[in-house]
Design an enzyme around this catalytic site. Structure first.
Site, PDB file in Angstrom:
ATOM      1  N   TYR A 132     -10.725  39.589 -33.883  1.00 22.93           N
ATOM      2  CA  TYR A 132     -11.618  39.731 -32.719  1.00 22.93           C
ATOM      3  C   TYR A 132     -13.061  39.872 -33.207  1.00 22.93           C
ATOM      4  CZ  TYR A 132     -13.155  41.575 -28.139  1.00 22.93           C
ATOM      5  OH  TYR A 132     -13.782  41.782 -26.919  1.00 22.93           O
ATOM      6  N   SER A 149     -19.313  41.400 -27.371  1.00 23.66           N
ATOM      7  CA  SER A 149     -18.697  42.733 -27.471  1.00 23.66           C
ATOM      8  C   SER A 149     -19.481  43.537 -28.494  1.00 23.66           C
ATOM      9  CB  SER A 149     -17.247  42.583 -27.952  1.00 23.66           C
ATOM     10  OG  SER A 149     -16.704  43.837 -28.285  1.00 23.66           O
TER      11      SER A 149
HETATM   12  N1  LIG Z   1     -12.788  45.298 -21.554  1.00 19.40           N
HETATM   13  C1  LIG Z   1     -13.402  45.604 -22.676  1.00 19.40           C
HETATM   14  O1  LIG Z   1     -13.297  46.729 -23.159  1.00 19.40           O
HETATM   15  C2  LIG Z   1     -14.246  44.557 -23.366  1.00 19.40           C
HETATM   16  C3  LIG Z   1     -15.172  45.003 -24.299  1.00 19.40           C
HETATM   17  C4  LIG Z   1     -15.999  44.075 -24.921  1.00 19.40           C
HETATM   18  C5  LIG Z   1     -15.901  42.748 -24.603  1.00 19.40           C
HETATM   19  N2  LIG Z   1     -14.978  42.315 -23.704  1.00 19.40           N
HETATM   20  C6  LIG Z   1     -14.918  40.872 -23.394  1.00 19.40           C
HETATM   21  O2  LIG Z   1     -14.978  40.678 -22.013  1.00 19.40           O
HETATM   22  C7  LIG Z   1     -14.411  39.400 -21.700  1.00 19.40           C
HETATM   23  C8  LIG Z   1     -13.511  39.548 -20.489  1.00 19.40           C
HETATM   24  O3  LIG Z   1     -12.440  40.399 -20.804  1.00 19.40           O
HETATM   25  P1  LIG Z   1     -11.947  41.569 -19.837  1.00 19.40           P
HETATM   26  O4  LIG Z   1     -12.216  42.840 -20.520  1.00 19.40           O
HETATM   27  O5  LIG Z   1     -12.455  41.359 -18.479  1.00 19.40           O
HETATM   28  O6  LIG Z   1     -10.351  41.372 -19.935  1.00 19.40           O
HETATM   29  P2  LIG Z   1      -9.283  40.700 -18.962  1.00 19.40           P
HETATM   30  O7  LIG Z   1      -9.198  41.457 -17.695  1.00 19.40           O
HETATM   31  O8  LIG Z   1      -8.067  40.560 -19.792  1.00 19.40           O
HETATM   32  O9  LIG Z   1      -9.902  39.286 -18.619  1.00 19.40           O
HETATM   33  C9  LIG Z   1      -9.878  38.228 -19.534  1.00 19.40           C
HETATM   34  C10 LIG Z   1      -9.949  36.952 -18.753  1.00 19.40           C
HETATM   35  O10 LIG Z   1     -10.001  35.852 -19.672  1.00 19.40           O
HETATM   36  C11 LIG Z   1      -9.046  34.913 -19.240  1.00 19.40           C
HETATM   37  N3  LIG Z   1      -8.625  34.020 -20.314  1.00 19.40           N
HETATM   38  C12 LIG Z   1      -8.047  34.308 -21.493  1.00 19.40           C
HETATM   39  N4  LIG Z   1      -7.807  33.173 -22.181  1.00 19.40           N
HETATM   40  C13 LIG Z   1      -8.258  32.150 -21.402  1.00 19.40           C
HETATM   41  C14 LIG Z   1      -8.302  30.753 -21.535  1.00 19.40           C
HETATM   42  N5  LIG Z   1      -7.800  30.139 -22.615  1.00 19.40           N
HETATM   43  N6  LIG Z   1      -8.863  30.019 -20.549  1.00 19.40           N
HETATM   44  C15 LIG Z   1      -9.354  30.612 -19.445  1.00 19.40           C
HETATM   45  N7  LIG Z   1      -9.317  31.937 -19.232  1.00 19.40           N
HETATM   46  C16 LIG Z   1      -8.777  32.697 -20.214  1.00 19.40           C
HETATM   47  C17 LIG Z   1      -7.905  35.718 -18.656  1.00 19.40           C
HETATM   48  O11 LIG Z   1      -7.085  34.887 -17.849  1.00 19.40           O
HETATM   49  P3  LIG Z   1      -5.581  35.268 -17.441  1.00 19.40           P
HETATM   50  O12 LIG Z   1      -5.681  36.126 -16.223  1.00 19.40           O
HETATM   51  O13 LIG Z   1      -4.943  33.931 -17.158  1.00 19.40           O
HETATM   52  O14 LIG Z   1      -4.954  35.980 -18.583  1.00 19.40           O
HETATM   53  C18 LIG Z   1      -8.716  36.741 -17.879  1.00 19.40           C
HETATM   54  O15 LIG Z   1      -9.153  36.197 -16.651  1.00 19.40           O
HETATM   55  C19 LIG Z   1     -13.696  38.930 -22.960  1.00 19.40           C
HETATM   56  O16 LIG Z   1     -14.476  37.947 -23.589  1.00 19.40           O
HETATM   57  C20 LIG Z   1     -13.654  40.185 -23.834  1.00 19.40           C
HETATM   58  O17 LIG Z   1     -13.632  39.893 -25.202  1.00 19.40           O
HETATM   59  C21 LIG Z   1     -14.137  43.193 -23.069  1.00 19.40           C
END
Ligand SMILES: NC(=O)c1ccc[n+]([C@@H]2O[C@H](COP(=O)([O-])OP(=O)(O)OC[C@H]3O[C@@H](n4cnc5c(N)ncnc54)[C@H](OP(=O)(O)O)[C@@H]3O)[C@@H](O)[C@H]2O)c1
Length: 308
Positions: free
Chosen positions: A176, A163
């Protein structure tokens, strides 16, 4: 021969550089594929001919992925398996299953994660550990479990979804920040260590993108919730100003851009270590680079909403 090469009369051609179709489907394993970047990357890679092992902690949540795969016509290229990245027994079982296969594993995308909101003073030790368990220790554990396979193959891409919060720390998400800064340092060292084996380690650094991390998966520390619920508390006005500022920033980018970037990186034989993505991420890195440290610090402080 190089893993992504075919041979013609003039010598090896890197299929990724030439953008010609892959002769045999490549395989990628993605964590957290039930929503957001993980789901979109799964579909994007499958559309490009990859076989994708889409993992998720709760198979009951596979409905969105299945529907997207059906409508894209790629369901036969996606294999859904259970993996809670914080469960070491599940990691070991999955690694053993993949080791038994005759096909190589071309890519691992460590994507699963969540964000804990709360000022540093209001996040308990247990909550801080939970944040680091998922975002850092789990990514390290999944990577370590698959490293023997990658090292035997002597090729593969390991992509860490970090991130911009792993490069720039901001008030209200210190847990975070800590988890992503840890992931950045670990991955940078790992990249050097794996260089002789030909394995590429890459960090993706998105700014704010519209996924469930802001809604369904948003986690707020217990003490923060108590402060928010309290009638009066010395910290409440600070929290309210911070929350209002965060909530006022509703413009978030299209997460498909991140999935597309990952797909391009996986076809690049020599990817860079870091890929920031999003105008907010680029802006923050540019400002941090060109501004004197004190001015940049003031800018972060003022933008966070906590300044009076
Ligand atoms: N969106 C942003 O603005 C942003 C910015 C920078 C970085 N990121 C990073 O991008 C990555 C993906 O996030 P996203 O934005 O796509 O959000 P998201 O839609 O909430 O997706 C997160 C995913 O991680 C899964 N997860 C959480 N804990 C887990 C565990 N213990 N074991 C297996 N799966 C788990 C969730 O599963 P469930 O469906 O079961 O909850 C979901 O599939 C993360 O690492 C986040 O830090 C996001």
């Amino acid at each position: 021969m190089l893993p992504y090469c075919t041979v013609n009369k003039t010598g090896p051609i890197d299929s990724r550089k030439q953008n010609i179709p892959m002769t045999t489907p490549h395989t990628a394993l993605i964590t957290g594929a039930s929503s957001g970047f993980g789901l979109l990357t799964t579909i994007t890679l499958a559309r490009k001919g990859w076989h994708v092992i889409a993992t998720m902690r709760d198979l009951a949540r596979r409905g969105h992925l299945d529907a997207a795969a059906q409508s894209a016509g790629v369901a036969d290229r996606i294999e859904v398996l259970q993996l809670d990245v914080t469960n070491n027994a599940q990691i070991a079982a999955l690694a053993a299953l993949i080791e038994q296969r005759p096909t190589p594993l071309n890519a691992l995308v460590n994507n699963a994660g969540f964000a804990m909101a709360g000022f540093a003073a209001d996040v308990s030790d247990q909550e801080l550990r939970r944040q680091l368990d998922t975002n850092f220790f789990a990514a390290a554990a999944v990577t370590r479990a698959l490293l023997p396979l990658f090292e035997r193959q002597r090729f593969g891409h390991i992509v860490m979804v970090s991130s911009i919060s792993g490069r720039v720390a901001t008030p209200g998400i210190s847990s975070y920040n800590a988890s992503k800064f840890a992931l950045e340092g670990w991955s940078e060292a790992l990249r050097h260590e794996l260089r002789p084996s030909g394995i590429k380690v890459v960090l993706i650094e998105p700014g704010a993108f519209e996924t469930d991390i802001w809604t369904r998966n948003a986690v707020i520390s217990e003490a923060t919730q108590a402060i928010a619920a309290a009638a009066d508390s010395p910290r409440k006005s600070l929290l309210t100003r911070w929350r209002d500022r965060v909530q006022s920033r509703t413009k978030r980018a299209d997460p498909q851009l991140v999935a597309d970037l990952i797909a391009v990186i996986l076809r690049n034989p020599n990817p860079k270590l870091r890929y920031a993505i999003g105008t907010d991420a680029w802006g923050a890195l540019f400002a941090k680079k060109i501004l004197p440290a004190g001015i940049f610090e003031n800018m972060v402080y003022k933008n966070s909403g906590i300044a009076n």
